[in-house]
Design an enzyme around this catalytic site. Structure first.
Site, mmCIF file in Angstrom:
data_model
loop_
_atom_site.group_PDB
_atom_site.id
_atom_site.type_symbol
_atom_site.label_atom_id
_atom_site.label_comp_id
_atom_site.label_asym_id
_atom_site.label_seq_id
_atom_site.Cartn_x
_atom_site.Cartn_y
_atom_site.Cartn_z
ATOM 1 N N ASP A 53 76.121 53.594 61.532
ATOM 2 C CA ASP A 53 75.405 53.644 62.692
ATOM 3 C C ASP A 53 74.192 54.811 62.254
ATOM 4 O OD1 ASP A 53 76.179 51.911 64.596
ATOM 5 O OD2 ASP A 53 77.832 53.158 64.913
ATOM 6 N N LYS A 210 50.960 54.376 18.806
ATOM 7 C CA LYS A 210 52.197 54.102 18.062
ATOM 8 C C LYS A 210 52.371 54.824 17.063
ATOM 9 C CE LYS A 210 54.711 49.990 16.530
ATOM 10 N NZ LYS A 210 55.344 50.912 15.719
ATOM 11 N N ASP A 212 53.784 56.628 13.847
ATOM 12 C CA ASP A 212 54.464 56.284 12.299
ATOM 13 C C ASP A 212 55.617 56.960 11.774
ATOM 14 O OD1 ASP A 212 52.810 55.545 9.121
ATOM 15 O OD2 ASP A 212 54.375 54.887 10.037
ATOM 16 N N HIS A 632 70.172 17.963 35.762
ATOM 17 C CA HIS A 632 70.800 18.367 36.968
ATOM 18 C C HIS A 632 72.242 18.485 36.926
ATOM 19 C CE1 HIS A 632 67.059 18.069 39.908
ATOM 20 N NE2 HIS A 632 66.633 17.655 38.643
ATOM 21 N N ASP A 652 63.107 27.078 49.837
ATOM 22 C CA ASP A 652 62.501 26.090 49.837
ATOM 23 C C ASP A 652 61.482 26.211 51.014
ATOM 24 O OD1 ASP A 652 61.220 23.596 49.618
ATOM 25 O OD2 ASP A 652 63.107 22.288 50.240
ATOM 26 N N LYS A 688 58.537 25.155 43.265
ATOM 27 C CA LYS A 688 58.161 25.880 44.227
ATOM 28 C C LYS A 688 58.599 27.071 44.790
ATOM 29 C CE LYS A 688 57.802 22.473 47.263
ATOM 30 N NZ LYS A 688 57.407 21.655 48.505
ATOM 31 N N ARG A 757 60.639 20.730 34.406
ATOM 32 C CA ARG A 757 60.205 20.021 35.386
ATOM 33 C C ARG A 757 59.402 18.764 35.383
ATOM 34 N NH1 ARG A 757 62.659 22.417 39.829
ATOM 35 N NH2 ARG A 757 62.900 20.200 40.576
ATOM 36 N N ARG A 759 56.795 17.418 36.913
ATOM 37 C CA ARG A 759 55.686 17.616 37.676
ATOM 38 C C ARG A 759 54.534 18.221 36.812
ATOM 39 N NH1 ARG A 759 58.199 21.191 42.166
ATOM 40 N NH2 ARG A 759 59.986 19.796 41.949
#
Length: 818
Positions: A53, A210, A212, A632, A652, A688, A757, A759
């Protein structure tokens, strides 16, 4: 308005009092002394279910929430908090036993207490559903937020999330409070991804030189200071002067990450000078540039964003600068325009620059939140031999270079390097190589090497800069930089700079006319699968990708895809024309005969038509030949088909739902599962939504697993009706999200991880970590065009994937098969 300015108690405690018989319960009916500071309390309550609580003093009462699980200090773990009736301030001190038959019957103890400070107007925060505050307790401290998810509707109480704020997003903090934890015994460094350009959103990144030099991780445990290479070798004895300097930091425990260098007379890091310093003994002249602190002052900071870690590290180093003798320095970030910074770095002869996401945690693996951009081609090679000197040259002619193939397999010849040496270096190399002579070539393709080669045991590494790679895989215009001893020879492969567009949300995609060509040239060098008919048929008109592109992807990804297919019945989505045309969902083999695709025995599945399994890479390639785009799988293994071994929730979205809402809903599903004491793993769907996967022990049948998952969906829709809906169908979920539990029934399937997929765009379903969720830009983050950049990460986000019991969650949720 002050948090105390409104009327006390009054009618605010009406509901509290109506629920209790104060002649039986020891709970206070009202009252309580107000202090100068606002109070808070967290009580551990063994009622019908154990919960916590959480109460904040405001407006003369304690605003109260029931939190099913202990509040978490991890900003990524959000706790559900159900708002309940206001309680009196006197409840702050209540501990005891609420008797049976009374509301909330059970034992109550004080778990934490202290004061709290609103960070914004608390009354407006409660009204608008976002209450921000700071806690000053024994266990709970720092900034927190309560976010309302649903309002009371007469049937349900308001649901909120209790979240520990990511304090890196606040103004730069001071050094972290001293902790007491000992540093981990081991810690691997975070590694950067080599890219061919700069990210396009510079405000999200910090930029450093970077260096050396050699990467060094420092472990500090009181007086014990150890220096480790990136591969875990202890180099403490090589740098006693650096250890002496690090003692001046007076840190009780820490892990520091940085790079050791030696500066030349122009103040530029020199790799050759660094090697000379080691050869001279005692590591003289070495400077340690520290750029990160995954563990600092007894506090594990790996989960904190980079900006927070660096702010704390800076304060520690700058606070002791006068005693560090310049040997330990903070690696500064630069505020210049990245392209200009790159131009300056290359003009100064530096190796390149680093780009790091300011909001990213520290992880011990190669990531895309750290990027390296080099001024020229440069990498390590394995020395496999040398040639004899010619003319006036002494000692040796050229070094013969090699790299392992991409899987650390055989050594492949990569060319030779004959420049960049001085007389002393040539002599030293000649002596060392003479001791490593072997009679036979260590190469898998020795025919490509010089005929007069003298072979050596492949253990020495050379750092080499060069102009380019030839088509045959050899380096051009190469120059020797120095020997390396901080990496194992077996780790040396050809480095390939990935496109800067591998970083989500950065550079825009190239014109469509170039897309298909790019995937053909960069996705894989594997040959087209044999007997592929109609390889040039375009299967995605939106990108120009062909059947050949899909087959090449399937061949490349097979090692990652197979673990998700093997042992499970599989269904196939075939696309005979293109993704805009007709699709065929095939669950049973019927007349289909594919090499590598097995027919599962009917005896395993009484009264069910024959099923298929893909257990080899050949099966994947055979499917590509038959225009299969999607794979699948069932939620059960073929050996225990009646006992599901996982449960899947498909997030979904309905029409009009934004991507940010999908991300929020996915996180809320995780929160509820955590409250049910279930861990979940995450993958993009390639379409989606998102897929939340809960691995299970094989204990219950399909009806129980599906029924439980339906109860989870119904609970979400009931408690947060503004976000979730419990019924499928487009009309039911306009503007809302259906957490699809229907994939948990017998015979139902879910698209496999690493499946393409069918699509437009051809998204890929990819395993991701929960930490990556906020940074994704869509569930089709990776497509057949850019998936090559993700293959190196592979299945690592699911490394800890493990079965877990469902019984406890069933009990907590109150689910009954009836």
């Amino acid at each position: 308005m002050s948090a105390r300015a409104r009327s006390p108690e009054g009618g605010a405690l009406k509901r509290y009092r109506e629920k209790r018989d104060f002649t039986r319960t020891p709970e206070p009916p009202g009252g309580g002394e107000r202090q100068q500071a606002l109070s808070f309390v967290v009580q551990k309550h063994w009622a019908k279910r154990l919960h916590y609580d959480f109460r904040l003093e405001l407006d003369g009462v304690m605003k109260s929430w029931a939190v099913p699980k202990e509040p978490s200090h991890d900003p990524h773990i959000k706790r559900m908090a159900v708002q309940v009736e206001d309680h009196p301030i006197a409840y702050n001190t209540f501990e005891g036993e609420i008797p049976p038959g009374q509301y909330g019957a059970g034992k109550v103890i004080i778990w934490d207490k202290g004061n709290w400070t609103p960070r914004t107007d608390p009354f407006q925060g409660l009204k608008r559903g976002r209450l921000r505050f700071t806690l000053h307790g024994s266990k709970l401290q720092g900034d927190w937020t309560l976010v309302r998810l649903s309002d009371a509707d007469g049937r349900t109480q308001p649901h909120w999330l209790l979240i520990k704020d990511d304090e890196s997003r606040s103004p730069a903090p001071s050094a972290p409070p001293a902790g007491t934890a000992a540093p981990p015994r081991e810690m691997a460094p975070q590694l950067a991804t080599l890219v061919d350009g700069l990210p396009a959103d510079p405000d999200a990144w910090i930029y450093e030189i970077k260096f050396d030099g050699y990467r060094i991780m420092t472990r500090i445990d009181t007086d014990d200071i150890r220096l480790f290479t990136r591969n875990g070798h202890d180099w403490s004895a090589k740098m006693p002067q650096l250890i002496q300097a690090l003692q001046a930091l007076e840190l009780p425990s820490a892990w520091l990450d940085g790079e050791i260098v030696v500066l030349d007379d122009k103040g530029t890091p020199s790799f050759q000078a660094l090697q000379n310093a080691f050869e001279g003994g005692q590591g003289g002249g070495i400077v340690y540039y520290v750029f990160d602190a995954p563990f600092l002052a007894g506090r594990d900071m790996r989960g904190e964003p980079l900006s927070t870690r660096r702010a704390s590290l800076r304060q520690v180093i700058e606070g002791h600068a006068s005693r560090l003798s310049g040997r330990v320095r903070f690696s500064e970030a630069f505020q210049a325009v990245p392209s200009e910074l790159m131009r300056i770095a290359c003009g100064l002869g530096l190796e390149g620059i680093m780009a790091k996401r300011a909001d990213a945690p520290y992880v011990s693996r190669r990531t895309r939140t750290w990027l390296k951009v080099k001024c020229s081609l440069r990498q390590e090679f394995v020395i496999v031999g040398y040639t004899k000197p010619r003319g006036a040259r002494k000692h040796l002619g050229a070094l013969l270079m090699a790299v392992h193939d991409e899987k650390a397999g055989p050594l492949r010849y990569a060319g030779k390097v004959g420049t960049g040496f001085d007389e002393r270096r040539l002599g030293d190399l000649s002596e060392r190589l003479a001791l490593l002579r072997v009679p036979r070539s260590p190469l898998a393709d020795a025919a490509n090497a010089p005929s007069d080669a003298l072979w050596v045991k492949p253990v020495l590494l050379a750092e080499v800069s060069f102009r380019s790679w030839t088509q045959s895989g050899h380096i051009r215009q190469a120059s020797f930089v120095g020997l390396r001893s901080d990496k194992p020879a077996r780790s040396i492969v050809r480095e390939t700079a990935m496109p800067a567009s591998v970083v989500p949300g950065h550079q825009p995609p190239p014109p469509r006319s170039r897309r298909a060509a790019r995937i053909r040239s960069t996705l894989t060098e594997a040959p087209m699968p044999s007997r592929l008919t109609h390889p040039d048929r375009v299967i995605d008109p939106s990108t120009g990708l062909t059947k050949r592109d899909l087959a090449q992807y399937d061949e490349t990804v097979a090692p990652l895809l197979l673990p998700h297919l093997k042992g499970r019945p599989v269904s196939l989505v075939r696309v005979p024309t293109d993704v805009n045309g007709e699709h065929f969902f095939q669950k049973h083999p019927e007349q289909l005969s594919l090499a590598g695709v097995r027919l599962l025995p009917e005896s395993l599945y009484p009264d069910h038509p024959p099923l298929m399994e893909i257990a080899t890479a050949q099966g994947i390639l055979s499917a590509a030949q038959m225009s299969v785009v999607e794979f699948h799988t069932w939620n059960a293994l073929k050996t225990a088909i009646q006992k599901p071994d996982r449960m899947v929730f498909d997030i979904d979205p309905g029409e009009g739902v934004t991507w940010s809402a999908i991300q929020q809903a996915t996180e809320l599903v995780r929160v509820l599962l955590q409250e049910l004491e279930l861990d979940a793993w995450l993958k993009t769907s390639g379409g989606k939504g998102m897929h939340v996967v809960v691995p299970l022990r094989k204990q219950y049948g399909w009806d129980v697993v599906k029924g439980f998952s339906r109860a989870v969906t119904q609970h979400l829709a009931r408690t947060m009706p503004r976000i979730f809906v419990a019924r499928s169908g487009p009309r039911n979920r306009v503007g809302k999200i259906f957490v699809d539990y229907l994939r948990n029934g017998f015979g139902a399937t879910t698209v496999s991880a690493w499946s393409a997929r069918a699509r437009p765009g051809m998204g890929i379903s990819v395993p991701v970590s929960w930490e990556e969720l906020p940074r994704l830009t869509s569930s089709a983050e990776w497509t057949l065009e850019n998936i090559h950049a993700r293959l190196a990460v592979g299945n690592s986000p699911w490394e800890a994937y493990r079965p877990q019991p469902l019984a406890r969650a069933i009990k907590i949720l109150g689910y009954s098969e009836d």
